[in-house]
Design a protein around this motif. Structure first.
Motif, short mmCIF file in Angstrom:
data_model
loop_
_atom_site.label_atom_id
_atom_site.label_comp_id
_atom_site.label_asym_id
_atom_site.label_seq_id
_atom_site.Cartn_x
_atom_site.Cartn_y
_atom_site.Cartn_z
N UNK A 215 0.99 -1.41 -0.03
CA UNK A 215 0.07 0.03 0.07
C UNK A 215 0.99 1.19 -0.04
N UNK A 216 1.82 1.22 0.83
CA UNK A 216 2.86 2.51 0.70
C UNK A 216 3.53 2.54 -0.14
N UNK A 217 3.98 1.40 -0.85
CA UNK A 217 4.78 1.37 -1.95
C UNK A 217 4.08 2.08 -3.26
N UNK A 218 2.78 1.52 -3.44
CA UNK A 218 2.01 2.21 -4.39
C UNK A 218 1.62 3.50 -4.46
N UNK A 270 -2.02 -16.48 -2.65
CA UNK A 270 -2.80 -15.62 -2.12
C UNK A 270 -2.04 -14.46 -1.32
N UNK A 271 -0.65 -14.63 -1.08
CA UNK A 271 0.01 -13.51 -0.78
C UNK A 271 0.35 -12.72 -2.04
N UNK A 272 0.69 -13.19 -3.12
CA UNK A 272 0.82 -12.47 -4.34
C UNK A 272 -0.25 -11.63 -4.96
N UNK A 273 -1.45 -12.27 -4.77
CA UNK A 273 -2.83 -11.73 -5.02
C UNK A 273 -2.98 -10.22 -4.05
N UNK A 274 -2.62 -10.45 -2.80
CA UNK A 274 -2.75 -9.36 -1.85
C UNK A 274 -1.38 -8.24 -2.29
N UNK A 275 -0.60 -8.69 -2.58
CA UNK A 275 0.54 -7.66 -3.02
C UNK A 275 0.33 -7.02 -3.96
N UNK A 277 -2.78 -6.44 -5.40
CA UNK A 277 -3.91 -5.62 -5.14
C UNK A 277 -3.51 -4.38 -4.18
N UNK A 278 -2.88 -4.96 -3.26
CA UNK A 278 -2.43 -3.74 -2.20
C UNK A 278 -1.64 -2.58 -2.98
N UNK A 279 -0.76 -2.89 -4.01
CA UNK A 279 -0.01 -1.88 -4.72
C UNK A 279 -0.73 -0.84 -5.41
N UNK A 280 -1.64 -1.66 -6.20
CA UNK A 280 -2.70 -0.92 -6.94
C UNK A 280 -3.82 -0.16 -6.23
N UNK A 281 -4.28 -0.50 -5.01
CA UNK A 281 -5.09 0.02 -4.10
C UNK A 281 -4.27 1.38 -3.38
N UNK A 282 -3.12 1.30 -2.99
CA UNK A 282 -2.17 2.51 -2.54
C UNK A 282 -2.02 3.45 -3.61
N UNK A 283 -1.99 3.08 -4.95
CA UNK A 283 -1.64 3.86 -6.08
C UNK A 283 -3.05 4.64 -6.34
N UNK A 284 -4.23 4.02 -6.43
CA UNK A 284 -5.51 4.68 -6.54
C UNK A 284 -5.63 5.58 -5.41
N UNK A 285 -5.60 5.28 -4.34
CA UNK A 285 -6.00 5.94 -3.08
C UNK A 285 -5.26 7.39 -3.06
N UNK A 286 -4.05 7.09 -3.36
CA UNK A 286 -3.10 8.46 -3.13
C UNK A 286 -3.31 9.38 -4.51
N UNK A 455 6.35 -5.18 -8.10
CA UNK A 455 7.73 -5.21 -8.16
C UNK A 455 8.13 -3.90 -8.70
N UNK A 456 7.64 -3.19 -9.47
CA UNK A 456 7.86 -1.68 -9.80
C UNK A 456 7.56 -0.72 -9.05
N UNK A 457 6.30 -1.11 -8.50
CA UNK A 457 5.96 -0.08 -7.28
C UNK A 457 7.04 -0.58 -6.03
N UNK A 458 7.48 -1.62 -5.66
CA UNK A 458 8.29 -1.66 -4.56
C UNK A 458 9.66 -0.82 -4.98
#
Length: 460
Positions: A215-218, A270-275, A277-286, A455-458
């Motif tokens: 989320x933070x990286x995104x 599951x972990x990769x799906x969360x990763x 989704x979290x990157x996209x979610x952080x991107x969209x929220x910010x 990975x790019x978000x990271x």
């Protein structure tokens, strides 16, 4: 030549910081009498645990305001030596680290250098982070990196010039990605020290190490785009991608078919799906916050609770797995890349319930950014071809031969400019395309691999 080691920290985990400092001091002693360790503490006026570490090699600076970029600049400004090495405050450097990094930076064509980072494995979350090598810099090839990651890097201050510094507007994350971009713009190349013993990164056995982190990286990408005009960080058509991931019919996810244990495949999927989704979610929220446009209806408290509950069930179901020794066979990708993971239906339902994407984006800056196109199909096909050149010989190898190790797989993929995190997903897609082609049906590649987004978000 000797070195200055910089450790920016908020001091939130003094015990881990002390371990990091002690390891850095041991490494510094091998690099010369004047090698030093410089700790810059953000947001505190004192950290008593550091007072108990004896030795003239350690210097500690305190800053009233928390700003990781400013702390990195404070290291550059206060360092006694032009060879400056950075490590995170929850990492352990090997004894030879200072010597190996400083020798590599002595080359006249290098202003910056990155080296491998592995994760201390204690359970399923840390095993996932370690396996995908999520802290490593994105490669150009075996000797050069495209991005800079400050968990294990070094710079030559005398080759940077006085104006090349970390952007202090990026005070929580993204400053290392921006600094790497600035290096490229100034004509510098970022070296990659592939054979070096890795720095060992700490990792709490908590799902937040994936979800909160990404989320933070995104969220850093819109900052880089709108504050620094870093167009390369745009996640193309991010809202469309995120909407797709909330739908039950979405099937372009990572299967981790190379693992022989189905429990590992299910957990990592599951972990990769969360990763992602979290990157996209952080991107969209910010992006929505910066442009005044609501893009996701987010209930962060409920979302975090759902992820913790899901992670607890995964941990219970895999309690007897030895996460430090996971059998891997990349030949399995040829037959296992289409496996379904029923647990992902729950993940999608949670996203629809607690992080619902808007159906329509109002006109304005957010709409313009979200409408930008992605890579051309030819670019992605070229990436797939590079992956095929590495994976097909592995797939077709004599079955009596030992399986290729993850480290060897990583080395071969880096040689063709593909990061480990992207390589596995791309190999799975190659397997699907090959299967469809064998049946005489055309296959159309997606815009990019989903792992590549995170990975790019990271690296931001």
């Amino acid at each position: 030549m000797t070195v200055s080691v910089g450790i920016p920290t908020r001091g939130d985990d003094p015990a881990a910081l002390v371990r990091t400092v002690r390891a850095a001091l041991r490494a510094a002693r091998t690099a010369g009498e004047t090698a030093e360790v410089l700790v810059v503490v953000n947001g505190r006026s004192r950290l008593p645990e550091l007072d108990r570490i004896a030795g003239g090699r350690l210097r500690v600076h305190y800053r009233e305001r928390r700003n990781v970029a400013a702390a990195r600049n404070a290291v550059l400004d206060a360092a006694a030596h032009d060879t400056v090495l950075y490590v995170d405050d929850d990492c352990l450097v090997p004894p030879s680290w200072c010597v190996e990094m400083s020798r590599a930076l002595a080359r006249p064509d290098r202003a910056a250098l990155c080296a491998p980072i592995r994760t201390v494995v204690s359970g399923p979350v840390s095993a996932f982070v370690d396996y995908l090598r999520l802290f490593d810099a994105i490669p150009v090839d075996e000797t050069e990196a495209d991005t800079l990651t400050t968990g294990n890097c070094g710079v030559r201050r005398d080759r940077l010039g006085p104006d090349l510094r970390f952007c202090e507007d990026l005070h929580t994350s993204g400053e290392d990605s921006d600094f790497g971009a600035a290096l490229h713009e100034a004509g510098h190349r970022i070296g990659w020290l592939s054979g070096a013993p890795p720095v060992m990164h700490g990792c709490a056995e908590q799902i937040g190490e994936i979800t909160d982190r990404y989320l933070r990286y995104g969220a850093s990408a819109p900052e880089l785009l709108l504050r620094r005009n870093r167009a390369r960080v745009v996640t193309h058509r991010a809202l469309d991608w995120y909407r797709e991931r909330t739908r039950d019919e979405f099937r372009t996810y990572r299967r981790f078919a190379e693992f022989t244990d189905p429990r590992v495949r299910a957990a990592f999927a599951v972990y990769e799906y969360l990763m992602i989704s979290s990157a996209l979610l952080g991107y969209l929220v910010r992006l929505g916050e910066l442009t005044g446009c609501l893009l996701v209806e987010l209930d962060r408290t409920a979302l975090d609770r759902a992820w913790r509950d899901l992670a607890a069930r995964i941990e219970a179901a895999t309690r007897d797995v030895d996460w430090t020794a996971l059998p891997v066979d990349y030949r399995r990708i040829a037959t296992g890349a289409s496996e379904r993971q029923p647990a992902l239906a729950e993940v999608r339902q949670v996203l629809r319930t607690h992080a619902r994407p808007v159906s329509v984006v109002p006109d304005g800056p957010a709409a313009e950014i979200l409408a930008r196109g992605g890579e051309q199909p030819g670019e992605y096909l070229a990436l797939l071809e590079r992956v095929r050149r590495v994976w097909h010989p592995i797939r077709d190898a004599d079955p009596d031969q030992p399986a290729v190790t993850p480290s060897e797989f990583d080395r071969r993929m880096r040689a063709v400019g593909v990061s480990f995190a992207v390589a596995g997903a791309a190999a799975e897609y190659c397997a699907l395309v090959d299967r469809i082609a064998a049946k005489g049906t055309d296959a159309h590649p997606p815009r990019r691999t989903t792992t590549a987004v995170a990975h790019r978000a990271e690296q931001r």
